[in-house]
Design an enzyme around this catalytic site. Structure first.
Site, short mmCIF file in Angstrom:
data_model
loop_
_atom_site.label_atom_id
_atom_site.label_comp_id
_atom_site.label_asym_id
_atom_site.label_seq_id
_atom_site.Cartn_x
_atom_site.Cartn_y
_atom_site.Cartn_z
N LYS A 1 -10.44 -41.74 -38.66
CA LYS A 1 -9.67 -40.51 -38.85
C LYS A 1 -10.58 -39.28 -38.81
CE LYS A 1 -5.49 -42.10 -39.07
NZ LYS A 1 -4.50 -41.73 -38.03
N ILE B 1 1.46 -40.50 -48.39
CA ILE B 1 2.87 -40.35 -48.00
C ILE B 1 3.57 -41.68 -48.21
CG2 ILE B 1 4.43 -39.67 -46.14
CD1 ILE B 1 2.41 -37.49 -47.06
N THR C 1 5.21 -44.43 -47.16
CA THR C 1 5.52 -45.18 -45.94
C THR C 1 5.17 -46.64 -46.17
OG1 THR C 1 3.31 -44.96 -44.97
CG2 THR C 1 4.89 -43.17 -44.53
N TYR D 1 -11.26 -46.93 -41.98
CA TYR D 1 -10.15 -46.02 -41.71
C TYR D 1 -10.64 -44.58 -41.71
CZ TYR D 1 -5.55 -43.81 -42.39
OH TYR D 1 -4.43 -43.03 -42.26
N ASP E 1 2.08 -49.94 -26.52
CA ASP E 1 0.94 -50.21 -27.39
C ASP E 1 -0.20 -49.33 -26.90
OD1 ASP E 1 -1.35 -51.23 -28.60
OD2 ASP E 1 -0.64 -53.29 -28.54
N VAL E 2 -0.68 -48.43 -27.75
CA VAL E 2 -1.68 -47.46 -27.31
C VAL E 2 -3.02 -48.11 -26.97
CG1 VAL E 2 -0.62 -45.54 -28.56
CG2 VAL E 2 -2.40 -46.92 -29.68
N ASP F 1 6.59 -47.01 -29.29
CA ASP F 1 6.02 -47.82 -30.36
C ASP F 1 5.58 -49.15 -29.77
OD1 ASP F 1 6.18 -47.68 -33.64
OD2 ASP F 1 6.20 -49.75 -32.92
N ASN G 1 0.48 -40.31 -33.09
CA ASN G 1 0.73 -40.71 -34.47
C ASN G 1 0.37 -42.16 -34.75
OD1 ASN G 1 2.24 -40.69 -37.21
ND2 ASN G 1 3.29 -42.28 -36.02
N THR H 1 1.45 -47.30 -46.98
CA THR H 1 0.92 -47.01 -48.31
C THR H 1 1.67 -47.74 -49.42
OG1 THR H 1 2.38 -45.08 -48.53
CG2 THR H 1 0.19 -44.70 -47.60
#
Length: 250
Positions: A158, A187, A189, A154, A62-63, A36, A89, A192
């Site tokens: 996606k 979902i 989380t 977004y 960090d991606v 993460d 993810n 959201t």
């Protein structure tokens, strides 16, 4: 124990869907690299997995930072020499009408949601190939197929992840690597929470959802488990929609 002996890496695993995936994979027997951008939350998740008898290692990654991705993959290579399961993810959203979207916000969304997936999938290729039975699972979204205000940026990232998944399935198949995506609906989380706590918005979304409830991170984790496991040994290039029927009803 469907993942007994497997080596797995999950990005964005410090909370929400990523955390649920990491925890379930550990229960199913995998040695999980919990990564993460927030190293502290990754550590908390890994510690919890270990306390319950699972095998996990935390890493701050960090991606959007190539050096951090490379460092973690070198750690996996040194410790295990292969990677059986890779789950992309990590993601974020900035809610803004497109006409007011700043260049900085667009770059931020793209760098995490798309560039990060590209980087991790590309740089993890050799370790997945070494598995001889690798599985790459990308977390997309039903918003990659639908439009909803104010989620245009977004949605764009996606949708690109969905297309990338199919392209990688074709390219990686000769090396024994399956590539699939899971597309969650709404979902419960932290991402959201702001929307789902608004009664009018929650009602409007539930009216479009056949099952009349929002999903849980655990339900997405079970879908990811299927795609990552040998239960899906003949599945590649697919997108598994888990949205309570929302996309069917739109």
């Amino acid at each position: 124990m469907r993942l007994q002996g497997k080596i797995a890496l999950v990005t964005g695993a410090g909370a929400g869907i990523g955390r649920a995936i990491a925890e379930l994979f550990a229960v199913e027997g995998a040695h999980v690299y919990v990564t993460d951008a927030n190293g502290d939350t990754a550590g908390t998740v890994a510690t919890g997995i270990a306390a319950r008898g699972g095998a996990a290692m935390a890493a701050a990654m960090d991606v959007t930072r190539g050096q951090e991705v490379s460092a973690v993959l070198r750690q996996v290579a040194s410790g295990h020499g292969r990677l059986d399961i890779l789950v992309n993810n990590a993601g974020l959203n900035v809610r803004a009408d497109f006409r007011h979207l700043t260049d900085a916000d667009w770059v931020r969304i793209r760098e995490v949601n798309l560039d990060g997936v590209v980087r991790v999938a590309r740089d993890g290729f050799e370790l997945l190939r070494a598995s001889r039975n690798g599985s790459l699972v990308n977390v997309s979204s039903i918003m990659g197929q639908r439009g909803l205000r104010p989620l245009a940026a977004y949605t764009a990232t996606k949708g690109a992840v969905t297309a990338l998944t199919k392209g990688l399935a074709v390219e990686y198949a000769p090396f024994g690597i399956r590539v699939n995506s899971v597309a969650p609906g709404y979902i419960e989380t932290a991402m959201t929470e702001r929307v789902l706590k608004v009664p009018a918005m929650a009602k409007a979304l539930l009216d479009r959802t056949l099952m009349k409830r929002f999903g849980t991170p655990g339900e997405i984790a079970r879908a990811a488990l299927f795609l990552a496991s040998d239960d899906a040994s003949y599945v590649t290039g697919a997108e598994l929609v888990v949205d309570g029927g929302m996309s069917a009803a739109l």
